[in-house]
Design an enzyme around this catalytic site. Structure first.
Site, short mmCIF file in Angstrom:
data_model
loop_
_atom_site.label_atom_id
_atom_site.label_comp_id
_atom_site.label_asym_id
_atom_site.label_seq_id
_atom_site.Cartn_x
_atom_site.Cartn_y
_atom_site.Cartn_z
N ARG A 1 0.82 -1.21 0.00
CA ARG A 1 0.00 0.00 0.00
C ARG A 1 0.85 1.26 0.00
O ARG A 1 0.49 2.27 -0.62
CB ARG A 1 -0.96 -0.03 1.20
CG ARG A 1 -2.09 -1.01 0.99
CD ARG A 1 -2.91 -1.28 2.24
NE ARG A 1 -4.00 -2.20 1.92
CZ ARG A 1 -4.76 -2.80 2.83
NH1 ARG A 1 -4.55 -2.59 4.12
NH2 ARG A 1 -5.73 -3.61 2.45
N TYR B 1 -6.70 -1.56 -6.53
CA TYR B 1 -6.00 -2.71 -5.97
C TYR B 1 -5.32 -2.40 -4.63
O TYR B 1 -5.27 -1.25 -4.20
CB TYR B 1 -5.04 -3.34 -6.96
CG TYR B 1 -3.94 -2.50 -7.58
CD1 TYR B 1 -3.43 -1.37 -6.97
CD2 TYR B 1 -3.39 -2.88 -8.80
CE1 TYR B 1 -2.41 -0.64 -7.54
CE2 TYR B 1 -2.37 -2.16 -9.39
CZ TYR B 1 -1.89 -1.04 -8.76
OH TYR B 1 -0.87 -0.32 -9.34
N GLU B 2 -4.85 -3.47 -3.99
CA GLU B 2 -4.27 -3.42 -2.64
C GLU B 2 -5.26 -2.85 -1.62
O GLU B 2 -4.89 -2.14 -0.70
CB GLU B 2 -2.97 -2.60 -2.62
CG GLU B 2 -1.93 -3.04 -3.62
CD GLU B 2 -1.57 -4.52 -3.51
OE1 GLU B 2 -1.90 -5.13 -2.49
OE2 GLU B 2 -0.95 -5.04 -4.45
N GLY B 3 -6.52 -3.18 -1.80
CA GLY B 3 -7.58 -2.65 -0.94
C GLY B 3 -8.14 -1.39 -1.57
O GLY B 3 -7.45 -0.38 -1.67
#
Length: 577
Positions: free
Chosen positions: A292, A425-427
């Site tokens: 992140r 992406y990545e949350g």
């Protein structure tokens, strides 16, 4: 043609003056071998590599994309050679321990290099984007045997990792994950499918290390039943046995087309458990948090690239008559940057790029200082706020080009397309907002938030001695009070949905507030002008800070009203046909 210029002077300002990083390095034995001069040389060389090697492959890689040939992925022309040059120069090993062949450099320096990589070639950066997170995960949770076998190759960049979470039915909701793992007495056999796997197959390295979430036979339902496994593409490389993991297809995407986004099938593939059974998310989150921060640098890199492209075009393009700046004679047609509408866009790009650089690098330095609690508070903000603004600002920069911006030739339309994925992406950014407010603020009764507010207040106290900064610090002080007043009703509300309704606006408010903190400190340092950057540099800092506080920070007042409006429930939409 535009060519990326690494913003070295501003990077040095952030590292040396804002963060005083070299003083921190000298006080800690882990980094005492590093000084400011060496850091400057590293950044200069990284900027040269990104500008001369990576940026020229960006547009061609986008047009060519990746292709799947007989089950093997081929990356765009020039990518394998660029990766080998990247490895030969030692860039993958920067922030890794010397125990595994790393250079043991601070993460803040890696963050600066990462920014440059993504500014020049987001698709290329995707292949190494999670490498440090994978290193952290394996070094913290894997057995000594797995560490000895895989870490040296990952640290050197000879092999690359992937992060295999997503399945067709389980995107953000990992509790629905179905991939299975069964013990064969020596290892585990994994069966199932994963989608959206960046670098799931590629021709840059001769082995790929997949970190895969799967369920053991006795796993409880939900996220508490997920385990993490290391699954290599080749079991005993080189010349060994091919593991039973295959690339079924490549996604055709809106952007980052030079990055291979794969669907993978595991057909009884051999893997080894990392960490404890059913505790895979704990290990994986150590990887995801690093990822992140890397995604936040993607946002910063795109804003910087957008700024540079738009500024270069505005300097050379002439259109219509515009009021001349002081000291200039009237020209008709005038340079594009003379027009107030264009000048405002360019200043907005500058204010966000330099403000985001401060806060992004500060977050990385907090990790160097092992202040994981405060870094944990900032991580969802920088991931979501930076990537949200990068897409908006790339669109704003495209407007400077007019119709030319809509063509591939000028590069800004690719920046706009490439930047969009980072919000997902990545949350997703909505998940980041929920994480910030519910887990990082309300769950600990605002303790870390109060720490942050105290740091900002300390900067406000230093700024009060500069009359030029009165309007700035007073606005920031008002926002500090507003944040404190907003959190209490969110903590005490009986309406469980209200924090979820407020979360996105609260995160945007925090992002604007953090950049205000960054710009207040930058303006104070510019007034003191003790650095070596030169008077013009500091004059530009003060002018940009003034623009941020007068034109951009007022958005925070709107975000406060939106958080307050969250007390009113949203209508249910089941009646819409």
């Amino acid at each position: 043609m535009w060519r990326y210029q690494a913003p070295l002077k501003d990077m040095q300002f952030v590292l040396k003056e804002w963060l005083q990083a070299d003083s921190f390095w000298q006080q800690h034995s882990q980094y005492q071998q590093l000084d400011a001069e060496t850091a400057d040389q590293i950044l200069e060389e990284a900027g040269r590599f990104c500008s001369e090697v990576l940026e020229p492959l960006n547009g061609s890689g986008d047009l060519e994309g990746c292709r799947l040939e007989q089950g093997e992925v081929k990356t765009p022309a020039g990518f394998p050679q660029a990766w080998q040059a990247f490895v030969d120069a030692g860039w993958p090993a920067m922030a890794c321990s010397e125990d595994w062949g790393g250079q043991q450099l601070p993460q803040v320096l890696q963050a600066a290099v990462t920014e440059m990589i993504y500014a020049c070639n987001h698709a290329f950066g995707m292949y190494s984007g999670i490498a440090h997170g994978a290193y952290e995960c394996i070094s913290r949770f894997a057995s000594a045997e797995l560490q000895d076998r895989y870490l040296p190759k990952l640290v050197s960049g000879e092999w690359l990792p992937t992060m295999c979470l997503t399945e067709p039915q389980a995107g953000s909701d990992l509790g629905q994950l179905r991939c299975k793992a069964e013990s064969d007495g020596k290892a585990h056999r994994l069966t199932g499918s994963k989608i959206f796997i960046s670098g799931g197959d590629q021709d840059l390295t001769d082995n790929i290390i997949h970190l895969v979430l799967a369920r053991l036979p006795d796993a409880p339902v939900g996220t508490r039943g997920i385990s993490l496994f290391l699954v290599p593409k080749w079991l005993d490389h080189p010349g060994g046995q091919r593991n039973a993991v295959y690339c079924d297809s490549l996604e055709k995407k809106m952007g980052i087309r030079g990055s291979a986004t794969c669907s993978l099938s595991f057909q009884g593939a051999t893997g080894w458990l990392i960490g404890e059974p059913h505790a895979g998310l704990q290990a994986m989150f150590s990887m995801m948090n690093a990822a992140r921060l890397s995604v936040a640098q993607q946002g910063l890199g795109h804003v910087e690239a957008s700024r540079q492209r738009a500024a270069a075009y505005a300097l050379e393009r002439t259109q219509m008559r515009a009021p001349p700046p002081p000291g200039e004679l009237l020209r008709d047609p005038a340079p594009l940057h003379w027009h107030p509408a264009m000048r405002r866009r360019l200043l907005e790009l500058r204010a966000f790029s330099e403000g985001m650089r401060v806060i992004g690098y500060w977050t990385a330095q907090l990790l160097d200082q092992q202040d994981e609690a405060l870094a944990g508070l900032l991580t969802p903000v920088v991931k979501a706020f930076f990537t949200d603004r990068s897409f908006r600002l790339a669109s704003s920069a495209l407007q400077v080009f007019g119709g030319y911006g809509y063509t591939h030739e000028y590069g800004i339309e690719q920046t706009l397309r490439d930047s969009r994925i980072a919000m997902i992406y990545e949350g997703t950014n909505e998940i980041q907002a929920n994480d910030l407010l519910l887990r990082k603020v309300l769950a600990d009764q605002g303790q870390q938030l109060q720490r942050l507010l105290a740091l900002v207040d300390a900067e406000i106290q230093q700024a009060t001695s500069h009359s030029e900064l009165d309007a700035y610090w007073r606005h920031l002080q008002q926002l500090t009070q507003a944040l404190q007043q907003l959190v209490e009703p969110l903590q005490k509300t009986p309406d469980a949905e209200r924090p979820l309704r407020a979360a996105d606006d609260f995160l945007q408010l925090m992002g604007l507030y953090l950049l205000g903190y960054g710009w207040l400190r930058s303006a104070r340092l510019a007034l003191q002008a003790k650095g070596s950057a030169g008077p013009v540099f500091y004059q530009h800092k003060l002018a940009t800070a003034d623009f941020y506080f007068r034109y951009l920070l007022p958005e925070a007042d709107y975000r406060i009203r939106m958080v307050e409006a969250s007390c009113y429930p949203l209508a249910h939409l089941s009646w819409i046909e």
